[in-house]
Design a protein around this motif. Structure first.
Motif, PDB file in Angstrom:
ATOM      1  N   PRO A  52     -23.503   0.483  39.278  1.00 24.25           N
ATOM      2  CA  PRO A  52     -22.098   0.438  39.704  1.00 24.25           C
ATOM      3  C   PRO A  52     -21.096   0.377  38.558  1.00 24.25           C
ATOM      4  CG  PRO A  52     -23.209  -1.641  40.156  1.00 24.25           C
ATOM      5  CD  PRO A  52     -24.266  -0.673  39.775  1.00 24.25           C
ATOM      6  N   HIS A  53     -21.508  -0.110  37.395  1.00 19.64           N
ATOM      7  CA  HIS A  53     -20.567  -0.201  36.278  1.00 19.64           C
ATOM      8  C   HIS A  53     -20.618   1.040  35.389  1.00 19.64           C
ATOM      9  CE1 HIS A  53     -19.703  -4.340  37.352  1.00 19.64           C
ATOM     10  NE2 HIS A  53     -20.993  -4.594  37.373  1.00 19.64           N
ATOM     11  N   ALA A  54     -21.823   1.475  35.010  1.00 21.32           N
ATOM     12  CA  ALA A  54     -21.944   2.628  34.123  1.00 21.32           C
ATOM     13  C   ALA A  54     -21.829   3.956  34.857  1.00 21.32           C
ATOM     14  CB  ALA A  54     -23.268   2.574  33.367  1.00 21.32           C
ATOM     15  N   ASP A  55     -22.123   3.952  36.160  1.00 16.24           N
ATOM     16  CA  ASP A  55     -22.171   5.203  36.924  1.00 16.24           C
ATOM     17  C   ASP A  55     -21.537   5.003  38.300  1.00 16.24           C
ATOM     18  OD1 ASP A  55     -22.949   7.895  37.431  1.00 16.24           O
ATOM     19  OD2 ASP A  55     -24.782   7.204  38.434  1.00 16.24           O
ATOM     20  N   ASP A 162     -19.988  16.574  14.898  1.00 15.33           N
ATOM     21  CA  ASP A 162     -19.438  15.363  14.302  1.00 15.33           C
ATOM     22  C   ASP A 162     -18.495  14.652  15.276  1.00 15.33           C
ATOM     23  OD1 ASP A 162     -19.265  13.720  11.842  1.00 15.33           O
ATOM     24  OD2 ASP A 162     -17.144  14.262  11.943  1.00 15.33           O
ATOM     25  N   THR A 163     -17.750  15.426  16.051  1.00  7.38           N
ATOM     26  CA  THR A 163     -16.872  14.834  17.072  1.00  7.38           C
ATOM     27  C   THR A 163     -17.676  14.092  18.121  1.00  7.38           C
ATOM     28  OG1 THR A 163     -15.179  16.542  16.769  1.00  7.38           O
ATOM     29  CG2 THR A 163     -15.162  15.346  18.859  1.00  7.38           C
ATOM     30  N   VAL A 164     -18.763  14.712  18.583  1.00 11.30           N
ATOM     31  CA  VAL A 164     -19.602  14.073  19.595  1.00 11.30           C
ATOM     32  C   VAL A 164     -20.227  12.799  19.043  1.00 11.30           C
ATOM     33  CG1 VAL A 164     -21.656  14.336  21.037  1.00 11.30           C
ATOM     34  CG2 VAL A 164     -20.033  16.233  20.807  1.00 11.30           C
ATOM     35  N   LEU A 165     -20.682  12.825  17.793  1.00  9.24           N
ATOM     36  CA  LEU A 165     -21.256  11.627  17.183  1.00  9.24           C
ATOM     37  C   LEU A 165     -20.233  10.502  17.153  1.00  9.24           C
ATOM     38  CD1 LEU A 165     -23.267  13.063  14.147  1.00  9.24           C
ATOM     39  CD2 LEU A 165     -24.153  12.235  16.310  1.00  9.24           C
ATOM     40  N   GLY A 166     -18.994  10.836  16.807  1.00  9.88           N
ATOM     41  CA  GLY A 166     -17.941   9.826  16.807  1.00  9.88           C
ATOM     42  C   GLY A 166     -17.710   9.250  18.189  1.00  9.88           C
ATOM     43  N   LEU A 167     -17.771  10.091  19.210  1.00  9.11           N
ATOM     44  CA  LEU A 167     -17.583   9.618  20.579  1.00  9.11           C
ATOM     45  C   LEU A 167     -18.747   8.724  21.028  1.00  9.11           C
ATOM     46  CD1 LEU A 167     -16.285  12.940  22.164  1.00  9.11           C
ATOM     47  CD2 LEU A 167     -14.946  10.881  21.709  1.00  9.11           C
ATOM     48  N   VAL A 168     -19.962   9.044  20.577  1.00  9.51           N
ATOM     49  CA  VAL A 168     -21.113   8.198  20.899  1.00  9.51           C
ATOM     50  C   VAL A 168     -20.907   6.799  20.334  1.00  9.51           C
ATOM     51  CG1 VAL A 168     -23.564   7.815  20.444  1.00  9.51           C
ATOM     52  CG2 VAL A 168     -22.769  10.080  21.135  1.00  9.51           C
ATOM     53  N   HIS A 169     -20.490   6.719  19.071  1.00  4.43           N
ATOM     54  CA  HIS A 169     -20.291   5.406  18.457  1.00  4.43           C
ATOM     55  C   HIS A 169     -19.113   4.671  19.095  1.00  4.43           C
ATOM     56  CE1 HIS A 169     -23.368   6.575  15.766  1.00  4.43           C
ATOM     57  NE2 HIS A 169     -22.645   7.454  15.102  1.00  4.43           N
ATOM     58  N   ASP A 170     -18.071   5.402  19.463  1.00  5.67           N
ATOM     59  CA  ASP A 170     -16.923   4.792  20.148  1.00  5.67           C
ATOM     60  C   ASP A 170     -17.372   4.186  21.476  1.00  5.67           C
ATOM     61  OD1 ASP A 170     -14.494   4.088  21.231  1.00  5.67           O
ATOM     62  OD2 ASP A 170     -13.555   6.042  21.028  1.00  5.67           O
ATOM     63  N   THR A 279     -28.380  11.408  25.589  1.00  2.71           N
ATOM     64  CA  THR A 279     -27.362  10.378  25.450  1.00  2.71           C
ATOM     65  C   THR A 279     -26.264  10.653  26.464  1.00  2.71           C
ATOM     66  OG1 THR A 279     -25.871   9.260  23.931  1.00  2.71           O
ATOM     67  CG2 THR A 279     -26.113  11.623  23.637  1.00  2.71           C
ATOM     68  N   SER A 280     -25.877   9.620  27.166  1.00  2.77           N
ATOM     69  CA  SER A 280     -24.830   9.782  28.172  1.00  2.77           C
ATOM     70  C   SER A 280     -23.663   8.834  27.948  1.00  2.77           C
ATOM     71  CB  SER A 280     -25.413   9.546  29.580  1.00  2.77           C
ATOM     72  OG  SER A 280     -25.932   8.230  29.692  1.00  2.77           O
ATOM     73  N   GLN A 281     -23.732   8.006  26.871  1.00  9.61           N
ATOM     74  CA  GLN A 281     -22.691   6.990  26.693  1.00  9.61           C
ATOM     75  C   GLN A 281     -21.267   7.532  26.753  1.00  9.61           C
ATOM     76  OE1 GLN A 281     -25.509   7.426  24.654  1.00  9.61           O
ATOM     77  NE2 GLN A 281     -25.554   5.726  23.212  1.00  9.61           N
ATOM     78  N   PRO A 282     -20.915   8.576  25.994  1.00  5.93           N
ATOM     79  CA  PRO A 282     -19.523   9.035  26.059  1.00  5.93           C
ATOM     80  C   PRO A 282     -19.161   9.672  27.391  1.00  5.93           C
ATOM     81  CG  PRO A 282     -20.815  10.481  24.649  1.00  5.93           C
ATOM     82  CD  PRO A 282     -21.681   9.312  24.970  1.00  5.93           C
ATOM     83  N   LEU A 283     -20.178  10.094  28.157  1.00  5.33           N
ATOM     84  CA  LEU A 283     -19.911  10.691  29.463  1.00  5.33           C
ATOM     85  C   LEU A 283     -19.645   9.632  30.519  1.00  5.33           C
ATOM     86  CD1 LEU A 283     -22.739  13.411  29.434  1.00  5.33           C
ATOM     87  CD2 LEU A 283     -20.414  13.555  28.509  1.00  5.33           C
ATOM     88  N   GLU A 284     -19.905   8.376  30.185  1.00  5.91           N
ATOM     89  CA  GLU A 284     -19.702   7.281  31.128  1.00  5.91           C
ATOM     90  C   GLU A 284     -18.283   6.723  31.071  1.00  5.91           C
ATOM     91  OE1 GLU A 284     -22.788   4.573  29.989  1.00  5.91           O
ATOM     92  OE2 GLU A 284     -24.327   6.120  30.232  1.00  5.91           O
ATOM     93  N   TRP A 285     -17.475   7.240  30.135  1.00  6.70           N
ATOM     94  CA  TRP A 285     -16.091   6.783  29.981  1.00  6.70           C
ATOM     95  C   TRP A 285     -15.159   7.963  30.233  1.00  6.70           C
ATOM     96  CZ3 TRP A 285     -15.360   1.630  29.101  1.00  6.70           C
ATOM     97  CH2 TRP A 285     -16.476   0.905  28.649  1.00  6.70           C
ATOM     98  N   PRO A 286     -14.395   7.958  31.321  1.00  9.11           N
ATOM     99  CA  PRO A 286     -13.515   9.101  31.614  1.00  9.11           C
ATOM    100  C   PRO A 286     -12.585   9.463  30.455  1.00  9.11           C
ATOM    101  CG  PRO A 286     -13.643   7.639  33.507  1.00  9.11           C
ATOM    102  CD  PRO A 286     -14.361   6.936  32.392  1.00  9.11           C
ATOM    103  N   ALA A 287     -12.151   8.465  29.715  1.00  8.06           N
ATOM    104  CA  ALA A 287     -11.231   8.737  28.607  1.00  8.06           C
ATOM    105  C   ALA A 287     -11.915   9.480  27.464  1.00  8.06           C
ATOM    106  CB  ALA A 287     -10.636   7.425  28.089  1.00  8.06           C
ATOM    107  N   HIS A 301     -17.135  21.024  32.279  1.00  7.91           N
ATOM    108  CA  HIS A 301     -17.596  19.640  32.426  1.00  7.91           C
ATOM    109  C   HIS A 301     -18.973  19.475  31.780  1.00  7.91           C
ATOM    110  CE1 HIS A 301     -14.328  18.869  35.274  1.00  7.91           C
ATOM    111  NE2 HIS A 301     -14.635  20.035  35.816  1.00  7.91           N
ATOM    112  N   VAL A 302     -19.043  18.653  30.760  1.00 10.08           N
ATOM    113  CA  VAL A 302     -20.325  18.349  30.135  1.00 10.08           C
ATOM    114  C   VAL A 302     -21.053  17.324  30.997  1.00 10.08           C
ATOM    115  CG1 VAL A 302     -21.475  17.403  28.096  1.00 10.08           C
ATOM    116  CG2 VAL A 302     -19.458  18.862  27.824  1.00 10.08           C
ATOM    117  N   GLN A 303     -22.297  17.620  31.329  1.00  9.72           N
ATOM    118  CA  GLN A 303     -23.092  16.729  32.175  1.00  9.72           C
ATOM    119  C   GLN A 303     -24.144  15.950  31.390  1.00  9.72           C
ATOM    120  OE1 GLN A 303     -22.073  16.259  35.096  1.00  9.72           O
ATOM    121  NE2 GLN A 303     -20.901  18.098  35.626  1.00  9.72           N
ATOM    122  N   MET A 304     -24.544  16.444  30.207  1.00  7.18           N
ATOM    123  CA  MET A 304     -25.508  15.710  29.395  1.00  7.18           C
ATOM    124  C   MET A 304     -25.453  16.191  27.955  1.00  7.18           C
ATOM    125  SD  MET A 304     -27.596  13.227  29.403  1.00  7.18           S
ATOM    126  CE  MET A 304     -27.763  12.985  31.188  1.00  7.18           C
TER     127      MET A 304
END
Length: 329
Positions: A52-55, A162-170, A279-287, A301-304
């Motif tokens: 319920p929180h991540a998805d 590099d952008t995606v890597l930054g989003l993963v760490h964010d 990795t799905s971490q950045p996909l779990e945050w709408p922002a 829409h990126v799904q994975m």
């Protein structure tokens, strides 16, 4: 001529294969119902295994269930059966995600059957990969695999990676600041050794991989919020090879197509000698999710995000008994 459908005992190996599919936190959020009289296999999402929180919208749940559906199609093809699939067949039952009708195998099923050997070999690897380049022919094969399921696979260039890597760490830092997300992740991970596991799901400690040294990795660290004795550090690849799987739409039927495409890509990669993780971490945050895509791409829409390369195979992860996920009526 009346078609004789498989008896329930013959369906069990198909469901065992289906259940080896990846799912968010290895929650295995699927249930199957087999109707021997008609040869129908119904796939249901299990809301009790939702995140319920991540998805909150159940996007990842749909993707995981659809990956299991693709494994079912592959297993059926290897056993001499074709499958005709209908997605979301009942508007009044949103948890009935798909129905697969068994039929005699046809010419179009042979390609699916060739992937069967990869079903049990595919495991997510959260260990460092080499920096070795992936041959273009293999990437083309994975692009074709995604297209066969109505999706697209994009290979980002250096700046986009590099952008995606930054989003993963964010996204990792965002999760650390959200106690509810941390608790949800910890609920699906095991802190003890495999011998101490008591539940047939979740992520075992031996599948965490080492802790990341530096900024290069794109692997989700399931041990980030707890101390695990004996867990070491490792330098991950500085230039990870990632691909983005996406769709033009972002509704439940799109998620179900994406899940089948995801599994087809993963099995093709495994058959070609590659190892993978997701990795799905950045996909779990709408922002953050909308910034993962390439603005110049037709993939809306990126799904994975899939990491792939050459390296150690990941360990097997626990699976629920078939009796828990299969009903016969």
């Amino acid at each position: 001529m009346t078609t004789s459908f498989p008896d329930p005992a013959a369906i069990v190996p198909l469901i065992e294969d289906a259940a080896t599919a990846p799912s968010m936190h290895n929650a295995q959020p699927w249930r199957f119902l087999y109707r021997p009289a008609t040869g129908l296999i119904e796939l249901y999402g299990d809301p009790a295994r939702a995140m319920p929180h991540a998805d909150p919208d159940h996007r990842a749940l749909h993707v995981g269930c659809a990956a299991a559906l693709f494994n079912l199609r592959v297993s059926a093809a290897s056993s001499g059966w074709g499958t005709d699939v209908r997605l979301l067949p009942d508007p009044d039952d949103p948890w009935l995600l798909a129905v697969a009708s068994l039929r005699e195998s046809g010419p179009g099923d042979s390609d699916l059957g060739t992937l069967h050997a990869a079903v049990r070999r595919r495991h997510s690897s959260r260990f460092p990969f080499t920096e070795e380049n992936i041959p273009p022919a293999l990437l083309d094969g994975m692009r074709a695999a995604a297209l066969l399921e109505g999706c697209r696979l994009a290979v980002p260039d250096a700046w986009h990676t590099d952008t995606v890597l930054g989003l993963v760490h964010d996204s990792e830092h965002r999760e650390e600041m959200d106690p509810s997300l941390v608790a949800e992740t910890m609920a699906w991970t095991h802190a003890g050794t495999p011998d101490e596991q008591t539940r047939p799901d979740g992520i075992p400690v031996n599948a965490f991989g080492p802790k990341r040294s530096g900024r290069g990795g794109v692997v989700r660290d399931f041990g980030r919020s707890r101390r695990i004795p004996g867990r070491g550090w490792a330098a991950f690849e500085q230039n990870p090879h990632i691909v983005l799987l996406g769709t033009s739409g972002d509704k439940p039927d799109d998620w179900l197509r994406a899940g089948q495409a995801l599994q087809r890509v993963l099995l093709q990669a495994t058959a070609d000698g590659l190892v993978t993780s997701m990795t799905s971490q950045p996909l779990e945050w709408p922002a953050l999710r909308w910034t993962v895509r390439d603005p110049g791409s037709a993939m809306t829409h990126v799904q994975m995000v899939i990491r792939l390369g050459y390296g150690p195979q990941g360990p097997t992860t626990p699976r629920r008994p078939v009796a828990e996920v299969l009903d016969i009526r």
